[in-house]
Design a protein around this motif. Structure first.
Motif, short mmCIF file in Angstrom:
data_model
loop_
_atom_site.label_atom_id
_atom_site.label_comp_id
_atom_site.label_asym_id
_atom_site.label_seq_id
_atom_site.Cartn_x
_atom_site.Cartn_y
_atom_site.Cartn_z
N GLU A 178 0.81 -1.22 0.00
CA GLU A 178 0.00 0.00 0.00
C GLU A 178 0.85 1.27 0.00
OE1 GLU A 178 -2.43 -0.47 3.42
OE2 GLU A 178 -3.85 -1.83 2.44
N ASN A 179 2.06 1.15 0.55
CA ASN A 179 2.90 2.34 0.69
C ASN A 179 4.12 2.34 -0.22
OD1 ASN A 179 1.86 4.02 3.18
ND2 ASN A 179 1.62 1.86 3.72
N GLY A 180 4.22 1.34 -1.07
CA GLY A 180 5.32 1.31 -2.03
C GLY A 180 6.67 1.14 -1.38
N VAL A 181 6.73 0.37 -0.29
CA VAL A 181 7.99 0.14 0.41
C VAL A 181 8.17 -1.36 0.64
CG1 VAL A 181 7.91 2.37 1.60
CG2 VAL A 181 6.94 0.34 2.70
N THR A 182 9.39 -1.71 1.01
CA THR A 182 9.68 -3.09 1.41
C THR A 182 9.62 -3.16 2.93
OG1 THR A 182 11.13 -3.41 -0.49
CG2 THR A 182 11.40 -4.93 1.37
N VAL A 183 8.92 -4.13 3.47
CA VAL A 183 8.85 -4.31 4.92
C VAL A 183 9.48 -5.65 5.28
CG1 VAL A 183 7.38 -4.40 6.96
CG2 VAL A 183 6.72 -2.96 5.02
N GLU A 184 10.50 -5.61 6.10
CA GLU A 184 11.18 -6.82 6.55
C GLU A 184 10.82 -7.10 8.01
OE1 GLU A 184 15.35 -6.28 6.05
OE2 GLU A 184 15.27 -6.09 3.86
N VAL A 185 10.39 -8.31 8.30
CA VAL A 185 10.13 -8.73 9.67
C VAL A 185 11.21 -9.73 10.05
CG1 VAL A 185 8.48 -9.71 11.29
CG2 VAL A 185 7.66 -8.43 9.31
N LYS A 186 12.10 -9.31 10.92
CA LYS A 186 13.27 -10.12 11.28
C LYS A 186 13.06 -10.75 12.65
CE LYS A 186 18.28 -9.86 11.98
NZ LYS A 186 19.48 -8.97 11.98
N GLU A 187 13.36 -12.04 12.75
CA GLU A 187 13.21 -12.75 14.02
C GLU A 187 14.42 -12.52 14.92
OE1 GLU A 187 13.39 -17.38 15.31
OE2 GLU A 187 11.81 -16.87 13.86
N ILE A 188 14.14 -12.07 16.14
CA ILE A 188 15.17 -11.92 17.18
C ILE A 188 14.74 -12.80 18.34
CG2 ILE A 188 16.42 -10.32 18.69
CD1 ILE A 188 16.91 -9.77 15.75
N SER A 189 15.50 -13.83 18.63
CA SER A 189 15.02 -14.82 19.59
C SER A 189 15.83 -14.91 20.87
CB SER A 189 15.01 -16.21 18.92
OG SER A 189 16.31 -16.56 18.47
N LYS A 190 16.85 -14.06 21.01
CA LYS A 190 17.68 -14.16 22.21
C LYS A 190 18.12 -12.77 22.65
CE LYS A 190 21.81 -16.45 24.07
NZ LYS A 190 22.97 -17.31 23.77
N ASP A 191 18.01 -12.50 23.95
CA ASP A 191 18.47 -11.23 24.52
C ASP A 191 17.95 -10.04 23.71
OD1 ASP A 191 19.85 -12.74 26.37
OD2 ASP A 191 21.76 -12.61 25.30
N ASN A 192 16.63 -10.03 23.48
CA ASN A 192 16.06 -9.05 22.55
C ASN A 192 16.32 -7.61 22.95
OD1 ASN A 192 15.03 -11.52 21.76
ND2 ASN A 192 13.07 -10.68 21.13
N GLN A 193 16.17 -7.29 24.23
CA GLN A 193 16.37 -5.90 24.63
C GLN A 193 17.84 -5.50 24.49
OE1 GLN A 193 15.67 -2.78 28.32
NE2 GLN A 193 15.08 -4.89 28.61
N VAL A 194 18.74 -6.38 24.91
CA VAL A 194 20.17 -6.10 24.79
C VAL A 194 20.56 -5.93 23.33
CG1 VAL A 194 22.48 -7.02 25.21
CG2 VAL A 194 20.69 -7.40 26.89
N THR A 195 20.05 -6.86 22.50
CA THR A 195 20.38 -6.81 21.07
C THR A 195 19.89 -5.51 20.45
OG1 THR A 195 20.19 -9.21 20.96
CG2 THR A 195 20.09 -8.03 18.88
N PHE A 196 18.67 -5.10 20.82
CA PHE A 196 18.12 -3.86 20.28
C PHE A 196 18.92 -2.64 20.73
CE2 PHE A 196 14.88 -0.39 21.04
CZ PHE A 196 14.86 0.05 19.72
N LEU A 197 19.25 -2.57 22.02
CA LEU A 197 20.01 -1.43 22.53
C LEU A 197 21.38 -1.34 21.88
CD1 LEU A 197 19.19 -1.36 26.35
CD2 LEU A 197 18.74 0.45 24.69
N THR A 198 22.03 -2.47 21.76
CA THR A 198 23.36 -2.49 21.15
C THR A 198 23.30 -2.03 19.69
OG1 THR A 198 24.06 -4.30 22.59
CG2 THR A 198 25.38 -3.92 20.61
N ALA A 199 22.34 -2.58 18.96
CA ALA A 199 22.20 -2.20 17.56
C ALA A 199 21.82 -0.74 17.41
CB ALA A 199 21.15 -3.09 16.90
#
Length: 415
Positions: free
Chosen positions: A62-83
């Motif tokens: 609908e918006n003419g974009v690519t949407v990626e849904v990536k699986e994060i299965s370990k230490d999600n909050q740490v991984t997000f903060l670091t990234a």
């Protein structure tokens, strides 16, 4: 420390339930004009990847974009903060609402703009949970809290008090019908999340309150008179008392024991139901009962949330997706069907209640619950509380355990 404690709660609360098949239909609409080009990156844990994908694909088309849904299965909050700090994170992150204080403190998420109509479409408790320092930091999509799940073949009636429950559990154990009085995890490190309703009913508290009613980290109450009394109650339920609280029961075995008929009562959340059903156990769900003459047995309430990453590369599109797309009823229902936790969106919840009474029963059990404090200082509570719980369950002195917990927390917070 904040990260570790929050992850400890998330692991406890979310359990290990396997995702079910997503809804066959995946219809939703977005009011945003097509923006064209670019990529929107969403990070999600395993149960949410599959049901999200059809909606992400439709939003992208609908918006003419690519949407990626990536699986994060370990230490999600740490991984997000670091990234996030490295500039390699997503545009949208899915996680528990009690991450908010830590994420805001680290500049990792932005407020989300919801209209008054949108806010009114959610459970008031869900909106309260995602509000931090007067701003909304995410779109809530599911609520979760623990309740008392009982084997109705062994315990047909819901107990009115903790004393009634323990008495019945002890009688069943004496008759050789069960091995445990109560299935609730304690382990070697304690488990503040699961025991909190019992602790609260015994008079315990974590924090005082600010003038606005928020938890006040400058007023830690683990060493207060009420909390000492509550730890004393836990001791009475422990290994040298009634035997209802036992360190041999852990997050790895407490649900398994209930599903195997080794106890009549289980204190857990929606994540336990799939295993209970699989075992063919006849069950019912009600609130954790209070002590006779005690305060309400208020559980923590957790809210699963979509966050907009402050360092995402496509923040405008992320805001549109979070504020105007995942608030759609069809998305909420698909996420529920993949991982059955009561939807935060009232319209979705009403439909779910009609087909799954368990959702309503869990919400009813948590209607007076306490939204998990999202302040970063909550992180300092978990380990000292757990150590104190473990000590009293083994028969240790309640006052000494409470005082040690208070001292450790005040030291960590520099109070």
């Amino acid at each position: 420390m904040a990260t570790l404690a929050t992850l400890a709660f998330t692991a406890t609360a979310c359990g290990s339930s396997q995702p079910a098949a997503p809804a066959a239909s995946a219809g939703a609409s977005s009011s945003a004009p097509a923006v064209g080009g670019g990529t929107l990156v969403i990070w999600a844990d395993p149960p949410r990847v599959k049901p999200l994908k059809p909606f992400a694909d439709r939003f992208g088309a609908e918006n003419g974009v690519t949407v990626e849904v990536k699986e994060i299965s370990k230490d999600n909050q740490v991984t997000f903060l670091t990234a996030s700090q490295q500039g390699s994170g997503p545009d949208i992150m899915i996680g528990a609402h009690d991450w908010i204080g830590n994420l805001v403190q680290n500049g990792a998420i932005d407020p989300v703009t919801l209209t008054e109509e949108q806010k009114a479409s959610f459970s008031a408790k869900a909106v309260q949970a995602v509000t931090f320092d007067g701003q909304i930091y995410g779109a809530p999509y599911a609520l979760e809290n623990i309740a008392l799940i009982r084997n109705t073949d062994l315990a047909p009636d819901a107990p009115a008090t903790i004393e009634d429950m323990v008495e019945q559990g002890k009688a069943l154990k004496k008759d050789g019908k069960v091995d445990e009085v109560l299935c609730i995890p304690v382990g070697q490190k304690g488990d503040a999340f699961h025991v909190y309703p019992i602790f609260a009913s015994g008079g315990g508290a974590l924090f005082g309150a600010t003038p606005s009613g928020d938890p006040d980290p400058k007023q830690v109450l683990l060493g207060s008179e009420g909390s000492v009394k509550a730890f004393g109650k836990l001791k009475e339920l422990g290994e040298k008392g009634d035997g209802a609280l036992r360190t041999s029961l852990t997050n790895e075995n407490y649900i398994v024991n209930f599903a195997g008929g080794k106890c009549a009562y289980l204190v857990s959340g929606p994540w336990a139901i799939s295993e209970v059903k699989k075992a063919g156990v006849a069950y019912d769900i009600s609130a954790v009962p209070p002590f006779e003459g005690g305060q309400a047995a208020t559980p923590f309430v957790g809210v699963q949330t979509f966050f907009v990453a402050s360092k995402g590369k496509n923040k405008a599109l992320a805001q549109e997706f979070v504020a105007n797309y995942v608030t759609n009823k069809d998305v909420a229902k698909a996420l529920y069907e993949a991982d059955p936790r009561p939807p935060a969106l009232t319209a979705a919840l009403e439909e779910v209640r009609a087909s799954d009474p368990d959702a309503g029963k869990f919400l009813d059990a948590g209607k007076d619950g306490l939204p998990m404090p999202a302040i970063p200082e909550m992180a300092a509570i978990w380990e000292p509380f757990g150590i104190a719980e473990n000590a009293v369950v083994k028969g240790g002195d309640a006052a000494k355990a409470a005082t040690a917990a208070q001292k450790a927390i005040d030291g960590s917070l520099k109070n």
